[in-house]
Design an enzyme around this catalytic site. Sequence first.
Site, PDB file in Angstrom:
ATOM      1  N   GLY A  77      12.203   7.294  10.874  1.00 56.69           N
ATOM      2  CA  GLY A  77      12.039   6.802  10.115  1.00 56.69           C
ATOM      3  C   GLY A  77      10.884   8.092   8.827  1.00 56.69           C
TER       4      GLY A  77
ATOM      5  CB  ILE B 217       9.222  -4.585  12.142  1.00 60.97           C
ATOM      6  CG1 ILE B 217       8.144  -3.125  11.834  1.00 60.97           C
ATOM      7  CG2 ILE B 217       8.719  -5.926  12.222  1.00 60.97           C
ATOM      8  CD1 ILE B 217       6.628  -3.662  12.411  1.00 60.97           C
ATOM      9  CG  ASN B 218      11.606  -2.938   5.869  1.00 60.70           C
ATOM     10  OD1 ASN B 218      11.111  -1.798   5.495  1.00 60.70           O
ATOM     11  ND2 ASN B 218      12.398  -3.131   4.542  1.00 60.70           N
ATOM     12  CB  THR B 219       7.435  -0.282   5.336  1.00 63.90           C
ATOM     13  OG1 THR B 219       7.979  -1.300   4.142  1.00 63.90           O
ATOM     14  CG2 THR B 219       8.452   0.215   5.096  1.00 63.90           C
TER      15      THR B 219
ATOM     16  CG  LEU C 215      15.133  -1.518  -2.967  1.00 61.63           C
ATOM     17  CD1 LEU C 215      13.994  -3.375  -3.453  1.00 61.63           C
ATOM     18  CD2 LEU C 215      15.953  -2.077  -1.674  1.00 61.63           C
TER      19      LEU C 215
ATOM     20  N   GLY D 237       4.928   4.161   9.430  1.00 62.87           N
ATOM     21  CA  GLY D 237       5.018   5.832  10.509  1.00 62.87           C
ATOM     22  C   GLY D 237       3.962   5.107  11.933  1.00 62.87           C
TER      23      GLY D 237
ATOM     24  N   GLY E  47       9.783   1.468  13.549  1.00 63.04           N
ATOM     25  CA  GLY E  47       8.372   1.659  13.470  1.00 63.04           C
ATOM     26  C   GLY E  47       7.794   2.509  13.971  1.00 63.04           C
ATOM     27  N   GLY E  48       7.451   3.573  13.293  1.00 61.80           N
ATOM     28  CA  GLY E  48       6.539   4.835  14.011  1.00 61.80           C
ATOM     29  C   GLY E  48       7.451   5.635  15.043  1.00 61.80           C
TER      30      GLY E  48
ATOM     31  CB  CYS F 141      12.605  -4.357   0.204  1.00 64.77           C
ATOM     32  SG  CYS F 141      11.989  -3.358  -0.831  1.00 64.77           S
TER      33      CYS F 141
HETATM   34  O1  RRO Z   1      12.529   0.950  -1.394  1.00 63.14           O
HETATM   35  C1  RRO Z   1      12.087   0.709  -1.221  1.00 63.14           C
HETATM   36  O2  RRO Z   1      10.456   0.584  -1.537  1.00 63.14           O
HETATM   37  C2  RRO Z   1      11.342   0.036   0.330  1.00 63.14           C
HETATM   38  C3  RRO Z   1      12.726  -1.160   0.723  1.00 63.14           C
HETATM   39 BR1  RRO Z   1      14.349  -0.583   0.710  1.00 63.14          BR
HETATM   40  C4  RRO Z   1      12.827  -1.448   2.534  1.00 63.14           C
HETATM   41  O3  RRO Z   1      13.373  -1.726   2.487  1.00 63.14           O
HETATM   42  N1  RRO Z   1      11.114  -0.610   2.775  1.00 63.14           N
HETATM   43  C5  RRO Z   1      10.277   0.143   2.399  1.00 63.14           C
HETATM   44  O4  RRO Z   1       8.995   0.029   2.662  1.00 63.14           O
HETATM   45  N2  RRO Z   1      10.289   0.354   1.200  1.00 63.14           N
END
Ligand code: RRO
Length: 299
Positions: free
Chosen positions: A256, A181-183, A63, A207, A234-235, A121
Amino acid sequence: MRLPNPVMTASGTAGHGAELDRYVPLATLGAHVVKSLAAFAWQGNPSPRLHPTPLGMLNSVGLQGPGVAAWLADDLPALERTGARIVASIWGRTVSEFRSAAELIAGAGPAVVAVEVNLSCPNLEGGRHLFAYSPRDSAEVVAAAAACGRPLWAKLSAATDRLVEVAAAAADAGAEALTLINTVPGLAIDLDTRLPVLGAGGGALSGPAIHPVAVRAVFDVHAALADMAIVGVGGVTRGVDAVELILAGASAVQVGTATFADPRAAGRVLAELTQWCRSAGVDRIADLRGNVHRRQVQT
Ligand code: RRO
């Protein structure tokens, strides 16, 4: 809200400012989503922060960012000059930190068309602030983020069996869209040192490796909340990846990790999606959205 097309950058992969504009004019995308910002400046995690994996990468950026006030003064003016529709992503460790970030965003001009609330995150203090694992916590944050005075998108995590509950809670609390989604939490180990590769230890996978996870998350949430707008991420590397997320129920997509390999990726995905729609005789994304649900699909 309406966007001129359904392809945007994904938060965290396209900088805080206008850096990508020289590769893909940001105004030609549906929107440009900047990396998450807090109410304060934040250094992020120790390096190394990125690690390539088969079909994707791990990150542990943690972040890093200048904080909303510095972003408004130093980055936003150049972004506004690009003519892009800007989506500001915000984060905090507590509900009150989210509220503070949202209050600061309230001072931005009309080019900031929405706020994406990053509830997911995985890289902050070992994932201790993963609001998106709890429907109640997610709802509280979304309600507090209303202070920004803009449409709210809630960015959720697929790494929970409560995704649909969390999605419903975020919607009830006022989110106008859900970003899915997020990672996904991950870890890489160096065989020589026998220690984690990334400076912070753990990281988060993105990815093509997580594309099917994103398609499933969008599918499940659309099945439960058909009226809710979903931004699929997502990917997404090619136009057909975007088509798949839209068929599952997304109204728009974000590009992304592909941007790390090719800074023009979002523009290319938009061109490929447009071409695919032309060949398939699809005039409107709305006609494609959620089509897979027309048949009973057993998951
Ligand atoms: O900054 C990060 O490490 C980060 C964030 Br904020 C997020 O939402 N998703 C991610 O994979 N990394």
